[in-house]
Design a protein around this motif. Structure first.
Motif, PDB file in Angstrom:
ATOM      1  N   PRO A   1      -5.102   7.966  11.624  1.00  0.00           N
ATOM      2  CA  PRO A   1      -5.257   7.535  10.235  1.00  0.00           C
ATOM      3  C   PRO A   1      -4.524   6.249   9.902  1.00  0.00           C
ATOM      4  O   PRO A   1      -5.031   5.430   9.130  1.00  0.00           O
ATOM      5  CB  PRO A   1      -4.677   8.717   9.451  1.00  0.00           C
ATOM      6  CG  PRO A   1      -4.939   9.898  10.306  1.00  0.00           C
ATOM      7  CD  PRO A   1      -4.802   9.412  11.710  1.00  0.00           C
TER       8      PRO A   1
ATOM      9  N   MET B   1      -0.839  11.298  13.217  1.00  0.00           N
ATOM     10  CA  MET B   1      -0.995  10.358  12.104  1.00  0.00           C
ATOM     11  C   MET B   1      -1.370   8.979  12.591  1.00  0.00           C
ATOM     12  O   MET B   1      -1.781   8.145  11.808  1.00  0.00           O
ATOM     13  CB  MET B   1       0.325  10.286  11.322  1.00  0.00           C
ATOM     14  CG  MET B   1       0.248   9.575  10.002  1.00  0.00           C
ATOM     15  SD  MET B   1      -0.853  10.421   8.881  1.00  0.00           S
ATOM     16  CE  MET B   1      -1.100   9.163   7.672  1.00  0.00           C
TER      17      MET B   1
ATOM     18  N   ASP C   1       0.858  -1.187   0.000  1.00  0.00           N
ATOM     19  CA  ASP C   1       0.000   0.000   0.000  1.00  0.00           C
ATOM     20  C   ASP C   1       0.892   1.233   0.000  1.00  0.00           C
ATOM     21  O   ASP C   1       1.947   1.235   0.615  1.00  0.00           O
ATOM     22  CB  ASP C   1      -0.871  -0.043   1.265  1.00  0.00           C
ATOM     23  CG  ASP C   1      -1.756   1.173   1.388  1.00  0.00           C
ATOM     24  OD1 ASP C   1      -1.792   1.778   2.464  1.00  0.00           O
ATOM     25  OD2 ASP C   1      -2.408   1.533   0.403  1.00  0.00           O
ATOM     26  N   THR C   2       0.444   2.293  -0.688  1.00  0.00           N
ATOM     27  CA  THR C   2       1.256   3.513  -0.721  1.00  0.00           C
ATOM     28  C   THR C   2       1.106   4.230   0.607  1.00  0.00           C
ATOM     29  O   THR C   2       0.210   5.025   0.804  1.00  0.00           O
ATOM     30  CB  THR C   2       0.776   4.466  -1.817  1.00  0.00           C
ATOM     31  OG1 THR C   2      -0.608   4.712  -1.631  1.00  0.00           O
ATOM     32  CG2 THR C   2       1.010   3.914  -3.182  1.00  0.00           C
ATOM     33  N   PHE C   3       1.978   3.933   1.524  1.00  0.00           N
ATOM     34  CA  PHE C   3       1.890   4.602   2.823  1.00  0.00           C
ATOM     35  C   PHE C   3       3.219   5.237   3.145  1.00  0.00           C
ATOM     36  O   PHE C   3       3.871   4.908   4.123  1.00  0.00           O
ATOM     37  CB  PHE C   3       1.482   3.606   3.919  1.00  0.00           C
ATOM     38  CG  PHE C   3       0.871   4.286   5.104  1.00  0.00           C
ATOM     39  CD1 PHE C   3       1.591   4.461   6.269  1.00  0.00           C
ATOM     40  CD2 PHE C   3      -0.419   4.768   5.037  1.00  0.00           C
ATOM     41  CE1 PHE C   3       1.031   5.091   7.348  1.00  0.00           C
ATOM     42  CE2 PHE C   3      -0.981   5.409   6.113  1.00  0.00           C
ATOM     43  CZ  PHE C   3      -0.258   5.568   7.275  1.00  0.00           C
ATOM     44  N   GLY C   4       3.652   6.126   2.303  1.00  0.00           N
ATOM     45  CA  GLY C   4       4.912   6.796   2.526  1.00  0.00           C
ATOM     46  C   GLY C   4       4.715   8.004   3.398  1.00  0.00           C
ATOM     47  O   GLY C   4       3.867   8.845   3.133  1.00  0.00           O
TER      48      GLY C   4
ATOM     49  N   ILE D   1      -6.270   3.004   8.261  1.00  0.00           N
ATOM     50  CA  ILE D   1      -5.834   2.361   7.024  1.00  0.00           C
ATOM     51  C   ILE D   1      -5.613   0.880   7.280  1.00  0.00           C
ATOM     52  O   ILE D   1      -6.024   0.014   6.499  1.00  0.00           O
ATOM     53  CB  ILE D   1      -4.523   3.000   6.517  1.00  0.00           C
ATOM     54  CG1 ILE D   1      -4.698   4.481   6.274  1.00  0.00           C
ATOM     55  CG2 ILE D   1      -4.010   2.292   5.295  1.00  0.00           C
ATOM     56  CD1 ILE D   1      -5.324   4.830   4.982  1.00  0.00           C
TER      57      ILE D   1
ATOM     58  N   SER E   1      -3.129   2.171  -4.135  1.00  0.00           N
ATOM     59  CA  SER E   1      -3.404   3.334  -3.298  1.00  0.00           C
ATOM     60  C   SER E   1      -4.513   3.078  -2.319  1.00  0.00           C
ATOM     61  O   SER E   1      -4.587   3.706  -1.281  1.00  0.00           O
ATOM     62  CB  SER E   1      -3.811   4.532  -4.139  1.00  0.00           C
ATOM     63  OG  SER E   1      -3.438   4.336  -5.453  1.00  0.00           O
TER      64      SER E   1
END
Lengths: 436, 181, 202
Positions: free
Chosen positions: C119, C116, C67-70, C123, C98
């Protein structure tokens, strides 16, 4: 409120294009809150308007930026940015670390242009100490910073191309980026966050083989920039998506604190490397690209040209460094700089100084300084207050992306959702820097 | 560059090549408008609050080095217990200004406030001050009168306390051998 | 004459090669199970060993889509493992999805601030089982150098982490090793971390 009613004459050397909008409006900055665009009065509470949340986890928000937008269909009516999702408490953490241990912190603030962050902190310490650095360190710092500028623009070009759908740009840009990171690894052992700049100069000497590798890279890079241009510069879709989008005038840009390529794209010829030179920038030949449209396309063109200019600067630095081979790379002040390890075996004073510097840390005279440099994002500055002791009293990093993100609502007037992505991408905001 | 005409000017200091103008808090907006209009400081680079609680209590001593090394002819230059001068109030708010013209002149405007004393907001002079002042409020608890949207920006909306104050703990976890005093 | 199979009591017998997982592996202390093996308990109960399950595990392990979790600096290094030099597509991570609903692996790359953390957990909750978590970098593993008020001291306080990759930021090869070890772990039959680690279970 734009500063259009100037009583001081505008310097035409700096403002190279008309400073207001083409349609004659003095300003687009929202009121009363400059960083929040509100839905127009007549549409507030209407069923047509929907509030949508972009992020913080979103593939195209350059890190963890949360945008709360009010949409009417595809049109963006209202917007505000919510930040703080990667707030790390750098400034407070640095107050508890000694000066040389604190150098690893600024690197991680703007994690794409890390050399510039290191540089600004080290320059601030050296300004307080009144320290002179050897020429080799001066030129090598300039070279590393220019390579970092290319690196930063490559990461920006790759990711913003990706967000607009030009996926190939990502692969091309990261190919060169890996070459730059190889150079960094050769010099310092790290790809990113090299901690290569120390108070007084550089942490280590430049290794043999660096000159050839760097030369090869610098010969390759202009062809790579030609590749990027062939992908995007004449690309009808890219032009359609970026021309005329996200326009900001020079007046508004200055009023909102924008700097760097964002400001230069609006016609303001302001680059600290030319106007207020630091390091070796007054001894190298380069030009500063300035565009006048102030839209996404202008910001793209300015950054692409900057990459070419950085290659020019880097080549000149490399020439000079080849002449300086064998020179010292760090200042000789033993009160601040660690002595060379060979001396520790023979000199008692070196041993004592080494011990004191490592355990207690060196002391920096009392005072406050503000040191600005031109990072790839704009004016990056460090405000440093020292009490005279081994640890900083107050460190503040003035981050250009902080202001760029606050300026985004001014630029998105009348745009669609897709344009919003293009505008936010063109501002080149790095959230680590915004949130610190 | 003469700053004598700046309204509310209390003191001008020059150090490390930088000029600092200490201004009365009540006349800050006037002073900023004067600097922007008469002297051309159209660019507000930064607003930084600093907390001076505990200034001078850490007992900094010893010789401060120069590029040439120790001066053996300056007696008492080693081990001299030198305390920094005390500051007038707990907080200072520094405004860093830049004029976009030849020479890149810069100036720092400084106001001194106590805990709880508000500072007039300069959002009307430079719109960029918006987020800078929000950050100063969030991190240091300095209130800005006249700011249209003074809410937390970096910390959570319901966070208590102002993290960059000197009496706010660093936080985190206790770690063995961290080297912290 | 019946062939006797050697008894498989250690994870190394199931094909896991990661040293950290199996340490100590040699020497005097190597006689008994390591800390991770103790944590798992009796291996025959835990590991899925039927042929069908093995096949499923093989398929899952060979096609982990992250997953795009940068979040911060590690995200930039994560981008470089996607790029052509350190290509993770050849390890099965063909695309970075994404949407967490479509992703298998959450690579937490970067420092997680307290703001953060909410969130992040959302996710994680949105991901469908089986899901794995990689704590990439020092900040995700343990807050790294940021032992302060703003940073969550290790992402394993809120999600169950399968594999930790140290570094600041870890080299792309290190991240790839992390993914390869994770693949071994999956193919060996080990369950995802949320089955044996209780973290923030509501």
């Amino acid at each position: 409120m734009a500063t259009t009613e100037r009583r001081v004459a505008v310097d035409p050397d700096v403002y190279t294009a008309p400073t207001t909008y083409p349609d004659g409006r003095p300003t687009k900055i929202p009121s009363p809150v400059p960083s929040v665009r509100e839905v127009p009065e007549d549409l507030r509470g209407s069923d047509d308007v929907m509030q949508v949340n972009f992020g913080p986890n979103h593939p195209s928000t350059h890190g963890v930026l949360r945008l709360v937008v009010d949409l009417r269909g595809e049109e963006v009516l209202g917007m505000r940015a919510v930040i703080g999702y990667v707030h790390t408490g750098f400034e407070k953490n640095m107050e508890h670390k000694q000066w040389w241990k604190a150098i690893t912190y600024p690197e991680r603030i703007d994690y794409v242009a890390y050399q510039h962050n290191e540089l600004v902190f080290v320059l601030a310490i050296e300004k307080l100490l009144g320290m002179e650095i050897p020429p080799k360190a001066l030129w090598m710092r300039t070279l590393m910073c220019e390579l970092n500028r290319i690196h930063s623009h490559l990461v920006w070009a790759g990711t913003s191309g990706l967000e607009l759908g030009a996926v190939s740009m990502f692969w091309y840009a990261f190919r060169e980026r890996d070459m730059i990171l190889d150079l960094y690894e050769l010099v310092s052992g790290y790809r990113m966050h090299t901690r290569y700049f120390q108070t007084g100069g550089l942490a280590e000497d430049i290794p043999v083989g660096f000159y050839d590798e760097c030369r090869k890279f610098l010969e390759w890079m202009p062809k790579a920039v030609d590749d990027y241009e062939s992908l995007l510069t004449a690309n009808a879709i890219y032009l359609e998506r970026t021309r005329g989008v996200g326009v900001i005038s020079a007046d508004d840009a200055v009023a909102l604190g924008l700097s760097g390529p964002n400001l230069r794209a609006s016609g303001v010829d302001w680059d600290l490397r030319k106007r207020d030179p630091y390091l070796a920038y007054d001894q190298v030949d380069f030009s500063v690209p300035v565009a006048s449209d102030g839209d996404v396309w202008a910001r793209f063109a300015v950054r692409l040209d900057e990459m070419r200019q950085s290659v020019r600067i880097a080549a000149q630095c490399l020439d000079r460094l080849e002449e300086l081979q064998g020179e010292p790379w760090i200042a000789d002040d033993r009160k601040v700089v660690l002595p060379p390890r060979e001396e520790l075996h023979t000199s008692m004073e070196s041993l004592i100084h080494h011990f004191k510097i490592v355990t207690e840390g060196y002391r920096v005279p009392e005072g406050e300084v503000y040191v600005p440099i031109e990072s790839p994002r704009g004016e990056l500055a460090c405000y440093l207050v020292s009490e005279g002791g081994p640890k900083p009293w107050r460190v503040k990093f003035r981050a250009p992306s902080f202001l760029a993100t606050a300026a985004a609502p001014t630029m998105i007037e009348g745009t669609l959702v897709a344009d919003l992505i293009a505008v936010v991408a063109s501002l080149d905001g790095v959230m680590g820097e915004v949130d610190r | 560059m003469s700053y004598d005409g700046v309204p509310g000017l209390l003191e001008t200091r020059e150090a490390f090549g930088e000029t600092t103008l200490v201004v009365e808090t009540a006349r800050l907006v006037e002073a900023c408008e004067h600097l922007r209009d008469e002297h051309g400081f159209a660019f507000l680079a930064d607003i930084t609050p600093t907390d001076y609680l505990g200034w001078g209590t850490r007992g900094v001593a010893g010789y401060i080095g120069t590029a040439d090394g120790r001066d053996l002819n300056a007696p008492g230059s080693q081990g001299l217990h030198k305390l920094p001068e005390p500051k007038p109030t707990r907080f200072s708010v520094n405004y860093h200004l830049l004029a976009l013209r030849q020479g890149a002149p810069r100036v720092r405007v400084q106001v001194w406030v106590e805990d709880g004393e508000p500072v007039p907001s300069v959002v009307g002079v430079w719109p960029t001050a918006d987020w800078h002042e929000r950050e100063a409020w969030d991190m240091m608890g300095i209130r800005f009168d006249g700011h249209p949207n003074l809410v937390r920006i970096l910390m959570d909306d319901d966070w208590e306390g102002h993290p960059l104050r000197k009496d706010y703990p660093l936080g985190g976890e206790p770690v063995r051998f961290s080297g912290e005093e | 004459m019946a062939r006797s199979r050697p008894k498989k009591t250690r994870l190394a017998d199931y094909g896991l090669n990661s040293e950290r997982l199996l340490w100590p592996r040699s020497g005097a202390a190597a006689k008994g199970p390591g800390a991770f093996e103790n944590e798992l308990g009796p291996l025959e109960d835990k590991l899925m060993l039927t042929t069908v399950e093995k096949a499923v595990r093989w398929a899952q392990g060979s096609s982990i889509w992250p997953d795009t979790f940068g979040l911060a600096c590690c995200a930039i290094e994560m981008m470089s493992i996607v790029s052509s030099r350190y290509d993770i597509a050849r390890f099965g991570a063909e695309v970075f999805r994404s949407s967490p609903r479509q992703a298998d692996l959450l690579i937490v790359s970067g420092r997680v601030s307290h703001k953060m953390a909410g969130p992040l957990r959302q996710i994680y909750d949105q991901m469908l089982e089986p899901k794995w978590v990689m704590a990439m970098g020092a900040c995700a593993s343990s807050a790294g150098m940021f032992n302060n008020y703003a940073v969550l001291q290790g992402v394993d306080k809120i999600v169950a982490v399968d594999i930790y990759v140290p570094g600041c930021p870890p080299r792309p090869e290190a991240v790839i090793e992390g993914i390869v070890r994770l693949q071994e772990k999956i193919k060996a039959g080990l369950p995802p971390a949320y089955e044996y680690r209780e973290v923030a279970i509501t």
